[in-house]
Motif scaffolding. Structure first.
Motif, PDB file in Angstrom:
ATOM      1  N   ILE A 233      27.979  40.612  65.839  1.00  0.00           N
ATOM      2  CA  ILE A 233      27.959  40.858  64.483  1.00  0.00           C
ATOM      3  C   ILE A 233      27.959  42.275  64.499  1.00  0.00           C
ATOM      4  CG2 ILE A 233      27.416  40.682  61.969  1.00  0.00           C
ATOM      5  CD1 ILE A 233      26.862  37.988  62.588  1.00  0.00           C
ATOM      6  N   GLY A 234      28.883  42.930  63.918  1.00  0.00           N
ATOM      7  CA  GLY A 234      28.878  44.460  63.655  1.00  0.00           C
ATOM      8  C   GLY A 234      28.693  44.725  62.188  1.00  0.00           C
ATOM      9  N   GLU A 235      29.457  45.938  61.678  1.00  0.00           N
ATOM     10  CA  GLU A 235      29.262  46.304  60.428  1.00  0.00           C
ATOM     11  C   GLU A 235      29.900  45.469  59.210  1.00  0.00           C
ATOM     12  OE1 GLU A 235      30.186  50.674  58.084  1.00  0.00           O
ATOM     13  OE2 GLU A 235      31.120  50.185  60.003  1.00  0.00           O
ATOM     14  N   ILE A 236      29.455  45.483  58.290  1.00  0.00           N
ATOM     15  CA  ILE A 236      30.055  44.618  56.920  1.00  0.00           C
ATOM     16  C   ILE A 236      30.683  45.829  56.184  1.00  0.00           C
ATOM     17  CG2 ILE A 236      29.725  43.220  54.931  1.00  0.00           C
ATOM     18  CD1 ILE A 236      27.485  41.604  56.718  1.00  0.00           C
ATOM     19  N   VAL A 237      31.727  45.592  55.818  1.00  0.00           N
ATOM     20  CA  VAL A 237      32.332  46.853  55.076  1.00  0.00           C
ATOM     21  C   VAL A 237      33.483  46.349  53.878  1.00  0.00           C
ATOM     22  CG1 VAL A 237      32.668  48.390  57.104  1.00  0.00           C
ATOM     23  CG2 VAL A 237      34.641  46.683  56.373  1.00  0.00           C
ATOM     24  N   TYR A 268      34.523  42.473  54.570  1.00  0.00           N
ATOM     25  CA  TYR A 268      34.922  42.078  56.080  1.00  0.00           C
ATOM     26  C   TYR A 268      33.738  42.186  57.026  1.00  0.00           C
ATOM     27  CZ  TYR A 268      39.853  42.331  54.979  1.00  0.00           C
ATOM     28  OH  TYR A 268      41.243  42.007  54.461  1.00  0.00           O
ATOM     29  N   CYS A 269      33.545  41.323  57.776  1.00  0.00           N
ATOM     30  CA  CYS A 269      32.415  41.376  58.941  1.00  0.00           C
ATOM     31  C   CYS A 269      33.073  41.764  60.089  1.00  0.00           C
ATOM     32  CB  CYS A 269      31.568  40.055  59.044  1.00  0.00           C
ATOM     33  SG  CYS A 269      30.426  39.944  60.098  1.00  0.00           S
ATOM     34  N   ASP A 270      32.729  42.725  60.900  1.00  0.00           N
ATOM     35  CA  ASP A 270      33.266  43.169  61.920  1.00  0.00           C
ATOM     36  C   ASP A 270      32.501  42.280  63.134  1.00  0.00           C
ATOM     37  OD1 ASP A 270      34.864  44.554  63.950  1.00  0.00           O
ATOM     38  OD2 ASP A 270      33.647  46.210  64.174  1.00  0.00           O
ATOM     39  N   LEU A 271      33.458  41.824  63.969  1.00  0.00           N
ATOM     40  CA  LEU A 271      33.196  41.117  65.138  1.00  0.00           C
ATOM     41  C   LEU A 271      33.245  42.008  66.577  1.00  0.00           C
ATOM     42  CD1 LEU A 271      33.915  37.491  64.519  1.00  0.00           C
ATOM     43  CD2 LEU A 271      32.002  38.513  63.810  1.00  0.00           C
TER      44      LEU A 271
END
Length: 275
Positions: A233-237, A268-271
């Protein structure tokens, strides 16, 4: 396929059965070649699971719309690399529709028509969708397909969404929420795995399958996959789409409800793919 109750074989000089007169026999005709409209999320995953058990159809390709500029799945925001990993794990080739950001319906329909026309030349005649209860959307799809000579297939149509989500979880599918519409859900819901706790936390006005566009998911494990999709899980934007000039917002392929879609933003949740 149902078993034959009786038949009469006609034998040639080589004593080979060359023809049958069949009585009381329900024959499954030659498999219908189909494409599967793959979003990467839970409804698609469950629908594909069901259609793969139906001997009437042979799924030739997964078809997915991708934002041409960012190379991410339209509306879901999932990277193309993860989409490709899904296709590889499922074992069905991928066809990507390269779509500009916020395309008009005319642009979207032209790209889709061109793609389906090419696929029709390969003998493909059916298009499978994971739609559940949006009548207008189904009619739109069927009308557009009919123009090209395709038929729509809707394996989970009208099944109660509470039943679908419970079946999805029971079958062992795993999916993560990658996008939420702030009209319905706040930031805390994005990046969560869908389980019973998630379902219990949903507000009463949100469909448990997100059928009204409340949220979108990425499915990374389950019975259709040969191996789980590996990611972190990466950045939430937060993103709010802007319209330009006097653009008619009712004529965009991304419009999912009767209200102006530009009134609301999305989390959005970057995967991030992992090897």
């Amino acid at each position: 396929m149902a078993k034959s109750q009786s038949y009469k074989g006609l034998i040639n000089k080589s004593n080979e059965i060359c023809m049958f007169t069949i009585e009381n026999y329900n024959i499954v005709s030659k498999q219908k070649k189909a494409i599967f409209n793959w979003s990467s999320g839970k409804d698609s995953a469950l629908t594909l699971y069901k259609i793969l058990q139906n001997p009437e159809y042979k799924i030739e390709y997964l078809l997915t719309s991708v934002n041409q500029q960012f190379q991410r799945i339209s509306m879901h925001g999932v990277r193309v690399e993860l989409l490709e990993s899904q296709s590889k794990s499922i074992g069905i080739p991928l066809k990507i529709l390269q779509i500009p950001e916020m395309p008009s319906m005319e642009v979207y329909e032209n790209v889709m028509t061109e793609t389906l026309t090419e696929l029709k030349n390969e003998g493909i005649t059916h298009s499978v969708f994971g739609d559940i209860f949006l009548e207008d959307l189904r009619k739109y799809r069927e009308d557009q397909l009919a123009r090209i000579g395709f038929e729509g297939v809707f394996p989970i149509w009208k099944i109660p969404t509470q039943n679908l989500i419970q079946e999805f979880i029971t079958l062992g599918f795993k999916t993560i929420v990658v996008c939420v519409n702030e009209r319905y859900l706040d930031k805390s819901f994005v990046g969560r795995i869908i389980d019973q706790d998630f379902i219990n936390d949903l507000p009463d006005n949100v469909d448990v399958c997100g059928e009204n566009g409340e949220f979108h998911t990425f499915t990374f494990d389950g019975p259709i996959f040969s191996e789980p999709i590996n990611f972190e899980i990466g950045e939430i934007v937060y993103r709010k789409y802007e319209k330009s000039g006097n653009e008619d917002t009712s004529n965009t392929a991304c419009d999912t409800n009767t209200d102006d879609p530009f009134n609301f933003g999305f989390w959005y949740c970057d995967l991030i793919p992992k090897n």
